[in-house]
Design a protein around this motif. Structure first.
Motif, PDB file in Angstrom:
ATOM      1  N   GLY A  56     -16.768 -48.977  32.719  1.00  0.00           N
ATOM      2  CA  GLY A  56     -18.124 -49.319  32.317  1.00  0.00           C
ATOM      3  C   GLY A  56     -19.149 -48.404  32.938  1.00  0.00           C
ATOM      4  O   GLY A  56     -18.853 -47.664  33.888  1.00  0.00           O
ATOM      5  N   TRP A  57     -20.314 -48.439  32.360  1.00  0.00           N
ATOM      6  CA  TRP A  57     -21.484 -47.731  32.897  1.00  0.00           C
ATOM      7  C   TRP A  57     -22.567 -48.757  33.205  1.00  0.00           C
ATOM      8  O   TRP A  57     -22.900 -49.579  32.349  1.00  0.00           O
ATOM      9  N   TYR A  58     -23.070 -48.691  34.417  1.00  0.00           N
ATOM     10  CA  TYR A  58     -24.183 -49.524  34.853  1.00  0.00           C
ATOM     11  C   TYR A  58     -25.363 -48.619  35.142  1.00  0.00           C
ATOM     12  O   TYR A  58     -25.201 -47.428  35.383  1.00  0.00           O
TER      13      TYR A  58
ATOM     14  N   VAL B 206     -24.611 -51.469  31.165  1.00  0.00           N
ATOM     15  CA  VAL B 206     -25.129 -50.818  29.967  1.00  0.00           C
ATOM     16  C   VAL B 206     -24.079 -50.844  28.858  1.00  0.00           C
ATOM     17  O   VAL B 206     -24.378 -51.186  27.721  1.00  0.00           O
ATOM     18  N   ALA B 207     -22.861 -50.451  29.191  1.00  0.00           N
ATOM     19  CA  ALA B 207     -21.795 -50.392  28.202  1.00  0.00           C
ATOM     20  C   ALA B 207     -20.461 -50.489  28.904  1.00  0.00           C
ATOM     21  O   ALA B 207     -20.326 -50.057  30.058  1.00  0.00           O
ATOM     22  N   ALA B 208     -19.470 -51.038  28.209  1.00  0.00           N
ATOM     23  CA  ALA B 208     -18.139 -51.170  28.778  1.00  0.00           C
ATOM     24  C   ALA B 208     -17.102 -50.933  27.692  1.00  0.00           C
ATOM     25  O   ALA B 208     -17.353 -51.177  26.507  1.00  0.00           O
ATOM     26  N   ILE B 209     -15.952 -50.439  28.126  1.00  0.00           N
ATOM     27  CA  ILE B 209     -14.832 -50.235  27.214  1.00  0.00           C
ATOM     28  C   ILE B 209     -13.566 -50.705  27.908  1.00  0.00           C
ATOM     29  O   ILE B 209     -13.261 -50.298  29.034  1.00  0.00           O
TER      30      ILE B 209
ATOM     31  N   VAL C 290     -14.132 -41.312  31.086  1.00  0.00           N
ATOM     32  CA  VAL C 290     -14.956 -42.159  30.239  1.00  0.00           C
ATOM     33  C   VAL C 290     -16.292 -41.457  30.040  1.00  0.00           C
ATOM     34  O   VAL C 290     -16.807 -40.808  30.952  1.00  0.00           O
ATOM     35  N   TYR C 291     -16.814 -41.571  28.830  1.00  0.00           N
ATOM     36  CA  TYR C 291     -18.062 -40.897  28.469  1.00  0.00           C
ATOM     37  C   TYR C 291     -19.105 -41.928  28.057  1.00  0.00           C
ATOM     38  O   TYR C 291     -18.778 -43.011  27.563  1.00  0.00           O
TER      39      TYR C 291
END
Length: 120
Positions: free
Chosen positions: A35-37, A48-51, A78-79
């Motif tokens: 994920g991106w925080y 913000v987004a997670a995969i 991860v991008y």
């Protein structure tokens, strides 16, 4: 060696694009949801987004349609592709790797953070 290493932050005008990258070490990536925080000044860190390991994604409402998260399992990377950036997207962006036991989070790894600044 740091478990997660981010790159790609910077300064951009509103409407511009940036791509963040995060490389994970060892077996961390293959066993983790990624994920991106981000954390803006005087605000709490937010997802913000997670995969997930299987590829399912989710986004905070404010970035839907503008940001895309993806993972390259061969590169342990991860991008976060960020388009149509807005000043309110400004903050320090952190990469996260979360390992779970079934649905229970058991361990988190964090990157050092990369600054994203969007000017109006």
């Amino acid at each position: 060696q740091e478990p997660l290493v981010e790159s790609g932050g910077g300064y951009v005008q509103a409407g511009g694009s940036l791509r963040l990258s995060c490389v994970a070490s060892g077996t961390i990536f293959s066993l983790s949801d990624m994920g991106w925080y981000r954390q803006a000044p005087a605000k709490q860190r937010e997802l913000v987004a997670a995969i997930a390991r299987g590829g399912d994604t989710n986004y905070v409402d404010s970035v839907k349609g503008r940001f895309t998260i993806s993972r390259d399992n061969a590169r342990n990377t991860v991008y976060l592709q960020m388009n149509s950036l807005k000043p309110e997207d400004t903050g320090v962006y952190y990469c996260n790797a979360r390992q779970k036991y079934f649905t229970t989070p058991v361990r988190d790894y964090w990157g050092q953070g990369t600054q994203v600044t969007v000017s109006s």
